[in-house]
Design a protein around this motif. Sequence first.
Motif, PDB file in Angstrom:
ATOM      1  N   ALA A 237      -3.746   5.946   7.868  1.00  0.00           N
ATOM      2  CA  ALA A 237      -3.289   5.383   6.583  1.00  0.00           C
ATOM      3  C   ALA A 237      -1.988   4.599   6.805  1.00  0.00           C
ATOM      4  N   PHE A 238      -1.077   5.159   7.595  1.00  0.00           N
ATOM      5  CA  PHE A 238       0.170   4.441   7.897  1.00  0.00           C
ATOM      6  C   PHE A 238      -0.132   3.135   8.625  1.00  0.00           C
TER       7      PHE A 238
ATOM      8  N   ILE B 260       0.659   5.535   0.341  1.00  0.00           N
ATOM      9  CA  ILE B 260      -0.186   6.693   0.673  1.00  0.00           C
ATOM     10  C   ILE B 260       0.016   7.783  -0.372  1.00  0.00           C
TER      11      ILE B 260
ATOM     12  N   VAL C 280       4.935   6.800   1.360  1.00  0.00           N
ATOM     13  CA  VAL C 280       4.012   7.917   1.176  1.00  0.00           C
ATOM     14  C   VAL C 280       4.627   8.802   0.088  1.00  0.00           C
TER      15      VAL C 280
ATOM     16  N   ILE D 200      -3.557   4.364  -0.954  1.00  0.00           N
ATOM     17  CA  ILE D 200      -4.478   4.766   0.123  1.00  0.00           C
ATOM     18  C   ILE D 200      -4.471   6.299   0.052  1.00  0.00           C
ATOM     19  N   TYR D 201      -5.631   6.871  -0.172  1.00  0.00           N
ATOM     20  CA  TYR D 201      -5.671   8.317  -0.372  1.00  0.00           C
ATOM     21  C   TYR D 201      -5.915   9.048   0.946  1.00  0.00           C
ATOM     22  N   VAL D 202      -5.163  10.117   1.144  1.00  0.00           N
ATOM     23  CA  VAL D 202      -5.355  10.989   2.312  1.00  0.00           C
ATOM     24  C   VAL D 202      -5.718  12.371   1.777  1.00  0.00           C
TER      25      VAL D 202
ATOM     26  N   LYS E  85       0.844  -1.201   0.000  1.00  0.00           N
ATOM     27  CA  LYS E  85       0.000   0.000   0.000  1.00  0.00           C
ATOM     28  C   LYS E  85       0.878   1.250   0.000  1.00  0.00           C
TER      29      LYS E  85
ATOM     30  N   LEU F 246      -3.924  10.729   8.351  1.00  0.00           N
ATOM     31  CA  LEU F 246      -2.640  10.280   7.806  1.00  0.00           C
ATOM     32  C   LEU F 246      -2.097   9.111   8.629  1.00  0.00           C
TER      33      LEU F 246
ATOM     34  N   GLN G 246      -2.446   1.192   8.253  1.00  0.00           N
ATOM     35  CA  GLN G 246      -2.907   0.129   7.349  1.00  0.00           C
ATOM     36  C   GLN G 246      -1.733  -0.603   6.696  1.00  0.00           C
TER      37      GLN G 246
ATOM     38  N   ALA H 240       1.189   0.980   5.256  1.00  0.00           N
ATOM     39  CA  ALA H 240       1.728   1.612   4.040  1.00  0.00           C
ATOM     40  C   ALA H 240       3.235   1.390   3.918  1.00  0.00           C
TER      41      ALA H 240
END
Length: 393
Positions: A157-158, A117, A165, A138-140, A115, A154, A160, A162
């Motif tokens: 997201a990490f 970011i 980024v 993964i969009y932020v 994944k 954010l 998950q 990632a």
Amino acid sequence: MPELSKRLAAVTDSIICEMTRISDETPGSINLSQGFPDYDPPQVVLDAMKKMAEGGEQHQYAVTCGAPNLRKCIAEKYSPLFGRTIDPEKEVVITCGGTEAMMATMMSVCNPGDKVIVFSPFYENYGTDSILSGAQPIYVPLVPPTYQFDPEVLENAFKQGAKAVIVCNPCNPCGKVFSREELLLIEGLAEKYDAFVVTDEVYEHIVFEPYVHTRAAALPGAYERTITCNSLSKTFSITGWRIGFVIATPEVAEYIKKAHDFLTIGAAAPLQEAICSAFTLGEDYYAEMLADYTRRRDVFCSGLDEIGLEYTKPQGSYFMMVDISKFLAKEKFAGWTDTQFCEWMIKEVGVAAVPGSAFFAEPINHLIRLHFARSEESLREAIARLMKLKQYL
Ligand code: GLN
């Protein structure tokens, strides 16, 4: 016919290129969609290019990771800016534009299923780069109109898992300049969750006062996990030359070199040699370029003010997002998408923009992107045409 690549089936055509195509087919249209300058590279660069053409030695492959002269120029320029000695042999890779810099980086960093970011709105390549390298974005959100992000979103997201980024700073398409605090936060989270920070800094020299460009790789302890993608396209007005570069640790650069070698072998050898001449330009060159862009931005923004258009004033880059909700609320445009609006604008107003939805993962339909990398004369002409919009407000 046998089945074609599933990965490419998931990729849509570039909307920026599509808008340029429609603009090119429309006589007299001013193309403020695809961002590139309409002024010449510095004279020293043009002279060097002529010399290369006549020289005869540089017409075969360059060393694949880049002409040694150019790698040396880059290491010399960026060592003081990064606050460390960059090894031109081991830490610099020359690529075919910033586009290949990013693609080769993503291929070097990602395994299928990883994944990545991506801040949204994002330069349209990042979504595709993720897909082509087998990763899942993964969009932020960078929330308009200020384009701030929520640190908690954010961090989630990490969490998950990632792997990296991507930070475009200054940001295409919204003109945001990430502050030092924001970059410290991003680097801190990347360290905490063991991820790479991949930056795209191609607009590094177009940062308007009072904002300043912070190089993420130069932040304390950040170099090891930061991969800086960059290009000479915007700094020296040579978008057609396709010369980009990556600066990363020797371990990471080794992978990027491999990806680059098998993707393209190398960037154009005579152009790599010719562009070395640009590194003789001093601070005056960068200051003058910034002053020129500041003037263009101000001419363009005051024109938009006169028309009554709402926009987010860019802190950097030569892009800006303009709000078209007032138009979409009118009966004439009822139910229109931003893409329909942009197509109409090319035909009826004679100015091409990019629909904002090309850059957002969220369903956003009320923004369009314009660029101002044009002579003041062209910008004034574009404003004169955009005046036609006033009647619909
Ligand atoms: N980087 C430029 C832009 O954002 C060009 C992109 C492209 O040609 N697809 O407009």
